[in-house]
Design a protein around this motif. Structure first.
Motif, PDB file in Angstrom:
ATOM      1  N   SER A 190      83.038  80.320 -24.184  1.00 22.47           N
ATOM      2  CA  SER A 190      84.011  79.151 -23.454  1.00 22.47           C
ATOM      3  C   SER A 190      83.483  79.876 -21.652  1.00 22.47           C
ATOM      4  CB  SER A 190      84.705  78.894 -24.040  1.00 22.47           C
ATOM      5  OG  SER A 190      85.686  78.380 -22.708  1.00 22.47           O
ATOM      6  N   CYS A 191      83.929  79.546 -20.688  1.00 21.86           N
ATOM      7  CA  CYS A 191      83.308  79.320 -19.240  1.00 21.86           C
ATOM      8  C   CYS A 191      83.529  78.305 -18.691  1.00 21.86           C
ATOM      9  CB  CYS A 191      81.315  79.987 -18.773  1.00 21.86           C
ATOM     10  SG  CYS A 191      81.609  80.385 -17.167  1.00 21.86           S
ATOM     11  N   VAL A 192      84.514  78.278 -17.827  1.00 27.92           N
ATOM     12  CA  VAL A 192      84.688  77.242 -16.686  1.00 27.92           C
ATOM     13  C   VAL A 192      83.658  77.248 -15.182  1.00 27.92           C
ATOM     14  CG1 VAL A 192      85.820  75.985 -14.704  1.00 27.92           C
ATOM     15  CG2 VAL A 192      87.132  76.839 -17.443  1.00 27.92           C
ATOM     16  N   ILE A 193      82.965  76.385 -14.952  1.00 26.36           N
ATOM     17  CA  ILE A 193      81.907  76.895 -13.924  1.00 26.36           C
ATOM     18  C   ILE A 193      82.815  76.000 -12.516  1.00 26.36           C
ATOM     19  CG2 ILE A 193      79.763  76.515 -12.185  1.00 26.36           C
ATOM     20  CD1 ILE A 193      78.640  77.317 -15.035  1.00 26.36           C
ATOM     21  N   ASP A 194      84.153  76.764 -11.613  1.00 26.68           N
ATOM     22  CA  ASP A 194      84.892  75.786 -10.313  1.00 26.68           C
ATOM     23  C   ASP A 194      83.479  75.729  -9.082  1.00 26.68           C
ATOM     24  OD1 ASP A 194      86.544  75.331  -8.695  1.00 26.68           O
ATOM     25  OD2 ASP A 194      87.794  76.846  -9.143  1.00 26.68           O
ATOM     26  N   THR A 195      83.480  74.209  -9.444  1.00 32.59           N
ATOM     27  CA  THR A 195      82.297  74.315  -7.573  1.00 32.59           C
ATOM     28  C   THR A 195      83.521  73.782  -6.529  1.00 32.59           C
ATOM     29  OG1 THR A 195      81.872  72.147  -8.474  1.00 32.59           O
ATOM     30  CG2 THR A 195      80.442  73.829  -9.339  1.00 32.59           C
ATOM     31  N   ASP A 196      84.860  73.716  -7.023  1.00 31.57           N
ATOM     32  CA  ASP A 196      85.713  73.172  -5.652  1.00 31.57           C
ATOM     33  C   ASP A 196      85.923  74.155  -4.616  1.00 31.57           C
ATOM     34  OD1 ASP A 196      87.148  72.388  -4.237  1.00 31.57           O
ATOM     35  OD2 ASP A 196      89.192  71.467  -5.794  1.00 31.57           O
ATOM     36  N   PRO A 197      85.294  74.287  -3.428  1.00 31.74           N
ATOM     37  CA  PRO A 197      85.693  75.008  -2.801  1.00 31.74           C
ATOM     38  C   PRO A 197      87.709  75.455  -2.729  1.00 31.74           C
ATOM     39  CG  PRO A 197      84.759  72.824  -1.770  1.00 31.74           C
ATOM     40  CD  PRO A 197      85.080  73.005  -3.213  1.00 31.74           C
ATOM     41  N   GLN A 198      88.444  74.329  -2.641  1.00 29.13           N
ATOM     42  CA  GLN A 198      89.737  75.373  -2.858  1.00 29.13           C
ATOM     43  C   GLN A 198      89.445  76.204  -4.045  1.00 29.13           C
ATOM     44  OE1 GLN A 198      92.503  71.530  -2.985  1.00 29.13           O
ATOM     45  NE2 GLN A 198      91.118  70.704  -3.847  1.00 29.13           N
ATOM     46  N   ARG A 258      96.056  83.981 -14.881  1.00 29.25           N
ATOM     47  CA  ARG A 258      96.346  84.243 -15.954  1.00 29.25           C
ATOM     48  C   ARG A 258      95.216  86.033 -16.621  1.00 29.25           C
ATOM     49  NH1 ARG A 258      96.058  81.134 -20.569  1.00 29.25           N
ATOM     50  NH2 ARG A 258      94.125  81.650 -22.668  1.00 29.25           N
ATOM     51  N   GLY A 259      95.016  86.679 -15.598  1.00 25.03           N
ATOM     52  CA  GLY A 259      94.842  87.823 -15.404  1.00 25.03           C
ATOM     53  C   GLY A 259      93.333  87.890 -16.931  1.00 25.03           C
ATOM     54  N   ASP A 260      93.380  89.157 -17.636  1.00 25.70           N
ATOM     55  CA  ASP A 260      92.469  89.421 -18.572  1.00 25.70           C
ATOM     56  C   ASP A 260      92.615  88.283 -19.554  1.00 25.70           C
ATOM     57  OD1 ASP A 260      91.291  91.165 -17.101  1.00 25.70           O
ATOM     58  OD2 ASP A 260      92.237  92.477 -17.717  1.00 25.70           O
ATOM     59  N   PHE A 261      92.153  86.954 -19.750  1.00 30.55           N
ATOM     60  CA  PHE A 261      92.611  86.442 -21.218  1.00 30.55           C
ATOM     61  C   PHE A 261      91.111  85.890 -21.045  1.00 30.55           C
ATOM     62  CE2 PHE A 261      96.796  87.412 -21.277  1.00 30.55           C
ATOM     63  CZ  PHE A 261      97.408  88.489 -21.997  1.00 30.55           C
ATOM     64  N   LEU A 262      90.840  85.101 -22.193  1.00 36.21           N
ATOM     65  CA  LEU A 262      89.668  84.019 -22.339  1.00 36.21           C
ATOM     66  C   LEU A 262      90.478  82.732 -21.466  1.00 36.21           C
ATOM     67  CD1 LEU A 262      87.857  84.994 -25.217  1.00 36.21           C
ATOM     68  CD2 LEU A 262      87.672  85.106 -22.865  1.00 36.21           C
ATOM     69  N   PRO A 263      89.740  81.383 -20.750  1.00 39.49           N
ATOM     70  CA  PRO A 263      87.841  81.470 -20.798  1.00 39.49           C
ATOM     71  C   PRO A 263      88.034  82.050 -19.692  1.00 39.49           C
ATOM     72  CG  PRO A 263      89.047  79.656 -20.014  1.00 39.49           C
ATOM     73  CD  PRO A 263      90.654  80.409 -20.699  1.00 39.49           C
ATOM     74  N   VAL A 264      86.338  82.878 -18.891  1.00 36.75           N
ATOM     75  CA  VAL A 264      86.288  83.687 -17.930  1.00 36.75           C
ATOM     76  C   VAL A 264      86.065  81.807 -16.907  1.00 36.75           C
ATOM     77  CG1 VAL A 264      83.770  83.775 -17.176  1.00 36.75           C
ATOM     78  CG2 VAL A 264      84.638  84.637 -19.297  1.00 36.75           C
ATOM     79  N   VAL A 265      86.177  82.291 -15.972  1.00 38.37           N
ATOM     80  CA  VAL A 265      86.184  81.029 -14.832  1.00 38.37           C
ATOM     81  C   VAL A 265      85.398  81.917 -13.935  1.00 38.37           C
ATOM     82  CG1 VAL A 265      87.301  79.753 -13.322  1.00 38.37           C
ATOM     83  CG2 VAL A 265      88.478  80.112 -15.194  1.00 38.37           C
ATOM     84  N   VAL A 266      83.871  81.152 -13.310  1.00 38.93           N
ATOM     85  CA  VAL A 266      82.980  81.846 -12.392  1.00 38.93           C
ATOM     86  C   VAL A 266      82.934  80.596 -11.076  1.00 38.93           C
ATOM     87  CG1 VAL A 266      81.668  83.720 -13.957  1.00 38.93           C
ATOM     88  CG2 VAL A 266      81.187  80.690 -13.178  1.00 38.93           C
ATOM     89  N   THR A 267      83.268  81.230  -9.702  1.00 44.46           N
ATOM     90  CA  THR A 267      83.388  80.485  -8.862  1.00 44.46           C
ATOM     91  C   THR A 267      81.089  80.252  -8.571  1.00 44.46           C
ATOM     92  OG1 THR A 267      83.556  80.987  -7.097  1.00 44.46           O
ATOM     93  CG2 THR A 267      85.117  80.659  -7.730  1.00 44.46           C
ATOM     94  N   ALA A 268      81.051  78.746  -8.034  1.00 47.17           N
ATOM     95  CA  ALA A 268      79.879  78.502  -7.725  1.00 47.17           C
ATOM     96  C   ALA A 268      80.166  77.383  -6.828  1.00 47.17           C
ATOM     97  CB  ALA A 268      79.158  78.825  -8.953  1.00 47.17           C
ATOM     98  N   PRO A 269      79.150  77.548  -5.486  1.00 47.78           N
ATOM     99  CA  PRO A 269      78.419  76.079  -4.959  1.00 47.78           C
ATOM    100  C   PRO A 269      77.746  75.517  -5.751  1.00 47.78           C
ATOM    101  CG  PRO A 269      77.558  77.975  -3.553  1.00 47.78           C
ATOM    102  CD  PRO A 269      78.486  78.795  -5.046  1.00 47.78           C
TER     103      PRO A 269
END
Ligand SMILES: Nc1ncnc2c1ncn2[C@@H]1O[C@H](COP(=O)(O)OP(=O)(O)OP(=O)(O)O)[C@@H](O)[C@H]1O
Ligand SMILES: [Mg+2]
Length: 213
Positions: A34-42, A52-63
């Motif tokens: 599972s992964c969160v794609i964070d498209t919020d500039p904040q 959270r550190g090295d725990f799941l889920p992965v969160v990546v940022t993307a415009p």
């Protein structure tokens, strides 16, 4: 097959990021990649992940302009459950997320000003024809009339309502502030139970939405 959930609402502070990180974490518990794609500039979801550190889920940022490419590369990396968090007051970002998603969740507080702000999202989802559900969030305890009124307003905008609503619960903000989830700080609590019910409903609803596609 990858499941993609978009979380959108024009109103700030309606619970988008809270919902995104809770659902993506629940998906990870269910052994999804599972992964969160964070498209919020904040980058609030990304900040949660830093805490959270090295725990799941992965969160990546993307415009928003990179959303599709980010989804493609997540899929290539074996991700099968994506939650897209979007910024408030941003039509283009919401539009891209709604286009990419199997299903859209629209968290809103059951208050007149917040409900009025559903209109632009209603237009976007009606245009994109992506199934969308309003999730009443931070509902004060005993506020049955408020919740019923909110359902009426959403219906008038041709928005479906998620049968599970989230109460106004300290476990949501207390956990998020530590990079955790409600179930992690209080597994037997009401907030954890609500997320569990939402998760079950979401799985059923996504299955139906995909069949129709
Ligand atoms: N059901 C809830 N009960 C109590 N507090 C909540 C609930 N949902 C969210 N909150 C709190 O409300 C605040 C705003 O929530 P959140 O950041 O998830 O909203 P948002 O829609 O992502 O905001 P923004 O539009 O700024 O991105 C946070 O402090 C969060 O912890
Ligand atoms: Mg947010």
């Amino acid at each position: 097959m990858t499941t993609i959930i978009a979380i959108a609402s024009q109103k700030g502070g309606s619970g988008k990021t809270t919902l995104a990180v809770h659902l993506a974490t629940r998906a990870a518990v269910a052994k999804h990649e599972s992964c969160v794609i964070d498209t919020d500039p904040q980058a609030t979801a990304a900040t949660w992940s830093d805490w959270r550190g090295d725990f799941l889920p992965v969160v990546v940022t993307a415009p928003p302009a990179r959303l599709n490419r980010t989804i493609e590369s997540a899929k290539k990396n074996g991700v099968d459950f994506i939650v897209i968090d979007t910024p408030p007051h941003a039509d283009a970002a919401a539009r891209e997320a709604i286009k990419a998603a199997d299903i859209v969740l629209v968290p809103t507080k059951p208050r007149a000003f917040d409900l009025a702000a559903l209109e632009p999202i209603a237009d976007l989802v009606n245009f994109a024809k992506t199934p969308a559900y309003v999730v009443l969030n931070a509902v004060p305890s005993g506020a049955t009339v408020l919740a019923e009124e909110a359902k009426g307003t959403a219906k008038a905008m041709k928005l479906d309502i998620c049968p599970v609503q989230l109460g106004d619960r300290a476990a949501f903000h207390r956990s998020s502030a530590k990079g955790e989830t409600a179930a992690e700080i209080d597994p037997e609590g009401k907030a954890a139970k609500e997320i569990e019910a939402l998760w079950k409903w979401l799985n059923k609803t996504v299955k139906k939405a995909k069949k129709k596609k």
